[in-house]
Scaffold this motif. Sequence first.
Motif, PDB file in Angstrom:
ATOM      1  N   SER A 270       0.844  -1.188   0.000  1.00 45.22           N
ATOM      2  CA  SER A 270       0.000   0.000   0.000  1.00 45.22           C
ATOM      3  C   SER A 270       0.881   1.240   0.000  1.00 45.22           C
ATOM      4  CB  SER A 270      -0.873   0.001   1.257  1.00 45.22           C
ATOM      5  OG  SER A 270      -0.034   0.110   2.409  1.00 45.22           O
ATOM      6  N   CYS A 271       0.250   2.397   0.144  1.00 45.81           N
ATOM      7  CA  CYS A 271       1.016   3.636   0.285  1.00 45.81           C
ATOM      8  C   CYS A 271       1.909   3.555   1.514  1.00 45.81           C
ATOM      9  CB  CYS A 271       0.071   4.825   0.420  1.00 45.81           C
ATOM     10  SG  CYS A 271      -0.805   5.219  -1.087  1.00 45.81           S
ATOM     11  N   GLU A 272       1.404   2.946   2.550  1.00 45.41           N
ATOM     12  CA  GLU A 272       2.185   2.822   3.784  1.00 45.41           C
ATOM     13  C   GLU A 272       3.459   2.013   3.558  1.00 45.41           C
ATOM     14  OE1 GLU A 272       1.677   1.386   8.421  1.00 45.41           O
ATOM     15  OE2 GLU A 272      -0.006   1.220   7.052  1.00 45.41           O
ATOM     16  N   THR A 273       3.346   0.889   2.867  1.00 40.30           N
ATOM     17  CA  THR A 273       4.542   0.078   2.615  1.00 40.30           C
ATOM     18  C   THR A 273       5.493   0.773   1.654  1.00 40.30           C
ATOM     19  OG1 THR A 273       3.452  -1.194   0.871  1.00 40.30           O
ATOM     20  CG2 THR A 273       3.395  -2.122   3.096  1.00 40.30           C
ATOM     21  N   ALA A 274       4.981   1.675   0.837  1.00 42.49           N
ATOM     22  CA  ALA A 274       5.851   2.446  -0.056  1.00 42.49           C
ATOM     23  C   ALA A 274       6.587   3.540   0.718  1.00 42.49           C
ATOM     24  CB  ALA A 274       5.033   3.059  -1.187  1.00 42.49           C
ATOM     25  N   LEU A 275       5.918   4.125   1.706  1.00 41.77           N
ATOM     26  CA  LEU A 275       6.506   5.238   2.447  1.00 41.77           C
ATOM     27  C   LEU A 275       7.460   4.798   3.554  1.00 41.77           C
ATOM     28  CD1 LEU A 275       3.416   7.585   2.707  1.00 41.77           C
ATOM     29  CD2 LEU A 275       5.452   7.885   1.286  1.00 41.77           C
ATOM     30  N   LEU A 276       7.281   3.617   4.077  1.00 42.15           N
ATOM     31  CA  LEU A 276       8.146   3.161   5.175  1.00 42.15           C
ATOM     32  C   LEU A 276       9.631   3.139   4.813  1.00 42.15           C
ATOM     33  CD1 LEU A 276       5.961   0.417   6.891  1.00 42.15           C
ATOM     34  CD2 LEU A 276       6.737   2.583   7.876  1.00 42.15           C
ATOM     35  N   PRO A 277      10.024   2.589   3.658  1.00 41.07           N
ATOM     36  CA  PRO A 277      11.453   2.621   3.312  1.00 41.07           C
ATOM     37  C   PRO A 277      11.981   4.045   3.123  1.00 41.07           C
ATOM     38  CG  PRO A 277      10.292   1.077   1.886  1.00 41.07           C
ATOM     39  CD  PRO A 277       9.267   1.810   2.679  1.00 41.07           C
ATOM     40  N   VAL A 278      11.154   4.931   2.580  1.00 42.24           N
ATOM     41  CA  VAL A 278      11.568   6.321   2.388  1.00 42.24           C
ATOM     42  C   VAL A 278      11.777   6.978   3.755  1.00 42.24           C
ATOM     43  CG1 VAL A 278      10.854   8.580   1.504  1.00 42.24           C
ATOM     44  CG2 VAL A 278      10.382   6.520   0.170  1.00 42.24           C
TER      45      VAL A 278
END
Length: 106
Positions: A19-27
């Motif tokens: 999701s957006c959350e899993t995309a933002l966590l590494p960033v």
Amino acid sequence: MESNQLNEPLQSAYKRFHSCETALLPVHNDILHAIDDRHCVILLLFDLSAAFDTVDHDILLTKLKSKFSICGTALEWFRSYLTNRTQFTLISGKKSQSRELKCGVP
């Protein structure tokens, strides 16, 4: 995609359990590490959600052929995907007139 192991490891869109959350966590993690290491952090974001809404199908097909040398079966696959597409709106059970899609990505 999964069975042929063609998924991009860092892609979150269109993947199961992403999701957006899993995309933002590494960033977020990278930013925190950089700050901890006393590095300067600059984050530049582009909203491309509507970037393809106005792509003219005929122009796209012409560019695919002339600029990227896509031809034959591959070009016909794109042409087939983009032509004879229609859309309509359905609100409270009432359907608008169907219109041909001449631009945008279906």
